[in-house]
Design a protein around this motif. Structure first.
Motif, mmCIF file in Angstrom:
data_model
loop_
_atom_site.group_PDB
_atom_site.id
_atom_site.type_symbol
_atom_site.label_atom_id
_atom_site.label_comp_id
_atom_site.label_asym_id
_atom_site.label_seq_id
_atom_site.Cartn_x
_atom_site.Cartn_y
_atom_site.Cartn_z
ATOM 1 N N PRO A 1 -0.888 -29.802 -5.586
ATOM 2 C CA PRO A 1 -1.121 -30.167 -4.185
ATOM 3 C C PRO A 1 -2.346 -29.451 -3.632
ATOM 4 O O PRO A 1 -2.764 -28.422 -4.149
ATOM 5 C CB PRO A 1 0.155 -29.685 -3.489
ATOM 6 C CG PRO A 1 0.633 -28.554 -4.330
ATOM 7 C CD PRO A 1 0.255 -28.914 -5.752
ATOM 8 N N LEU A 2 -2.913 -30.014 -2.581
ATOM 9 C CA LEU A 2 -3.997 -29.372 -1.848
ATOM 10 C C LEU A 2 -3.343 -28.508 -0.785
ATOM 11 O O LEU A 2 -2.684 -29.030 0.130
ATOM 12 C CB LEU A 2 -4.911 -30.416 -1.200
ATOM 13 C CG LEU A 2 -5.979 -29.876 -0.254
ATOM 14 C CD1 LEU A 2 -7.016 -29.065 -1.025
ATOM 15 C CD2 LEU A 2 -6.633 -31.011 0.509
ATOM 16 N N LEU A 3 -3.471 -27.195 -0.903
ATOM 17 C CA LEU A 3 -2.899 -26.278 0.088
ATOM 18 C C LEU A 3 -3.856 -26.157 1.266
ATOM 19 O O LEU A 3 -5.077 -26.041 1.080
ATOM 20 C CB LEU A 3 -2.636 -24.913 -0.530
ATOM 21 C CG LEU A 3 -1.562 -24.892 -1.610
ATOM 22 C CD1 LEU A 3 -1.439 -23.503 -2.225
ATOM 23 C CD2 LEU A 3 -0.227 -25.319 -1.028
ATOM 24 N N TYR A 23 -0.217 -35.808 -3.932
ATOM 25 C CA TYR A 23 -0.238 -37.198 -4.376
ATOM 26 C C TYR A 23 1.052 -37.459 -5.139
ATOM 27 O O TYR A 23 1.334 -36.804 -6.147
ATOM 28 C CB TYR A 23 -1.454 -37.460 -5.273
ATOM 29 C CG TYR A 23 -1.687 -38.925 -5.533
ATOM 30 C CD1 TYR A 23 -2.298 -39.719 -4.578
ATOM 31 C CD2 TYR A 23 -1.277 -39.508 -6.713
ATOM 32 C CE1 TYR A 23 -2.516 -41.070 -4.795
ATOM 33 C CE2 TYR A 23 -1.481 -40.866 -6.942
ATOM 34 C CZ TYR A 23 -2.101 -41.633 -5.978
ATOM 35 O OH TYR A 23 -2.302 -42.970 -6.194
ATOM 36 N N GLN A 24 1.868 -38.366 -4.627
ATOM 37 C CA GLN A 24 3.122 -38.691 -5.301
ATOM 38 C C GLN A 24 3.494 -40.141 -5.053
ATOM 39 O O GLN A 24 3.222 -40.678 -3.980
ATOM 40 C CB GLN A 24 4.247 -37.747 -4.882
ATOM 41 C CG GLN A 24 4.657 -37.809 -3.430
ATOM 42 C CD GLN A 24 5.667 -36.738 -3.059
ATOM 43 O OE1 GLN A 24 5.440 -35.563 -3.295
ATOM 44 N NE2 GLN A 24 6.770 -37.154 -2.478
ATOM 45 N N GLY A 39 2.223 -42.833 -5.994
ATOM 46 C CA GLY A 39 1.117 -43.744 -5.722
ATOM 47 C C GLY A 39 0.479 -43.593 -4.357
ATOM 48 O O GLY A 39 -0.296 -44.447 -3.937
ATOM 49 N N GLY A 40 0.781 -42.524 -3.629
ATOM 50 C CA GLY A 40 0.172 -42.320 -2.319
ATOM 51 C C GLY A 40 0.162 -40.859 -1.931
ATOM 52 O O GLY A 40 0.754 -40.002 -2.595
ATOM 53 N N TRP A 41 -0.504 -40.564 -0.832
ATOM 54 C CA TRP A 41 -0.630 -39.191 -0.350
ATOM 55 C C TRP A 41 0.492 -38.872 0.625
ATOM 56 O O TRP A 41 0.810 -39.668 1.502
ATOM 57 C CB TRP A 41 -1.986 -38.993 0.332
ATOM 58 C CG TRP A 41 -3.098 -39.005 -0.653
ATOM 59 C CD1 TRP A 41 -3.930 -40.038 -0.940
ATOM 60 C CD2 TRP A 41 -3.471 -37.937 -1.512
ATOM 61 N NE1 TRP A 41 -4.807 -39.679 -1.921
ATOM 62 C CE2 TRP A 41 -4.550 -38.388 -2.294
ATOM 63 C CE3 TRP A 41 -3.006 -36.645 -1.705
ATOM 64 C CZ2 TRP A 41 -5.173 -37.586 -3.244
ATOM 65 C CZ3 TRP A 41 -3.628 -35.851 -2.652
ATOM 66 C CH2 TRP A 41 -4.690 -36.318 -3.413
ATOM 67 N N VAL A 42 1.066 -37.683 0.477
ATOM 68 C CA VAL A 42 2.153 -37.230 1.342
ATOM 69 C C VAL A 42 1.767 -35.855 1.894
ATOM 70 O O VAL A 42 1.381 -34.959 1.131
ATOM 71 C CB VAL A 42 3.492 -37.149 0.565
ATOM 72 C CG1 VAL A 42 4.597 -36.626 1.469
ATOM 73 C CG2 VAL A 42 3.855 -38.515 -0.001
ATOM 74 N N LEU A 43 1.874 -35.701 3.206
ATOM 75 C CA LEU A 43 1.563 -34.445 3.877
ATOM 76 C C LEU A 43 2.868 -33.738 4.219
ATOM 77 O O LEU A 43 3.780 -34.353 4.776
ATOM 78 C CB LEU A 43 0.755 -34.725 5.150
ATOM 79 C CG LEU A 43 0.274 -33.523 5.946
ATOM 80 C CD1 LEU A 43 -0.722 -32.695 5.135
ATOM 81 C CD2 LEU A 43 -0.364 -33.978 7.252
ATOM 82 N N HIS A 44 2.956 -32.448 3.858
ATOM 83 C CA HIS A 44 4.147 -31.636 4.134
ATOM 84 C C HIS A 44 3.736 -30.454 5.001
ATOM 85 O O HIS A 44 2.764 -29.771 4.694
ATOM 86 C CB HIS A 44 4.726 -31.034 2.844
ATOM 87 C CG HIS A 44 5.207 -32.025 1.852
ATOM 88 N ND1 HIS A 44 6.511 -32.404 1.755
ATOM 89 C CD2 HIS A 44 4.543 -32.702 0.879
ATOM 90 C CE1 HIS A 44 6.640 -33.268 0.768
ATOM 91 N NE2 HIS A 44 5.451 -33.477 0.231
ATOM 92 N N ASP A 45 4.466 -30.203 6.063
ATOM 93 C CA ASP A 45 4.284 -28.975 6.831
ATOM 94 C C ASP A 45 5.044 -27.884 6.089
ATOM 95 O O ASP A 45 6.147 -28.109 5.599
ATOM 96 C CB ASP A 45 4.841 -29.138 8.247
ATOM 97 C CG ASP A 45 4.621 -27.904 9.088
ATOM 98 O OD1 ASP A 45 3.502 -27.719 9.588
ATOM 99 O OD2 ASP A 45 5.569 -27.101 9.220
#
Length: 172
Positions: free
Chosen positions: A98-100, A125-126, A128-134
């Protein structure tokens, strides 16, 4: 005696909201009448809760609707303009890591804003798409103006914010 439907209650509550929104009802009167509408067992009780409610004529209703529409357009236009003025953040090439995002030196996207936590969020990236997590940030992670509380799928064109710092996502 006809039992009021949910549509009857919604119409009555809408009339009360219009009344308080246009300054024709005080907050206390609105709250009292709203409670009467919600517990009403007959349509007559709903009519009684609306009795004496000052109403505007058809012209004033048309004018109020038009002003509301123009105001909503202005808000949408301002939001779109602000979104286009944001700095761009290109999505990275998909990979297993992941990009931190945060203030830490080891972050892939290091932001030096005091409203950004040391380990603020991650972009992964999971499926097939990008997911942003706080990651439990103090000042929040936002997607299109809404605070993220769990994983949220993002794509190019979305506005993302970390504390007070915001970007517009672009393709990789």
């Amino acid at each position: 005696m006809a039992r009021p439907s949910e549509a009857d209650r919604e119409r009555a509550l809408g009339a009360l909201r219009d009344g308080v929104g246009n300054g024709r009802l005080s907050h206390d009167t609105f709250m009292r009448r709203m409670e009467l509408v919600l517990v009403a067992r007959t349509r007559a009780e709903i009519d009684q809760a609306l009795a004496g409610l000052p109403t505007g004529g058809p012209v004033s209703r048309i004018v109020l609707r038009a002003v509301g529409g123009v105001s909503a357009f202005h808000v949408r236009l301002r939001r779109t303009w602000r979104n286009q003025q944001l700095p761009e953040l290109g999505l990275p090439q998909p990979g297993p890591q992941p990009l931190l995002i945060g203030r830490n030196h080891g972050s892939g996207l290091r932001l030096s804003d005091s409203t950004v936590s040391r380990t603020h969020a991650e972009l992964r990236y999971q499926d097939g798409g990008w997911v942003l997590h706080d990651l439990g940030s103090a000042n929040g992670t936002f997607v299109n103006g809404r605070r993220v509380t769990g994983p949220v799928r993002v794509s190019p064109g979305d506005q993302v914010g970390f504390g007070r710092t915001a970007f517009r996502l672009t393709g990789g």
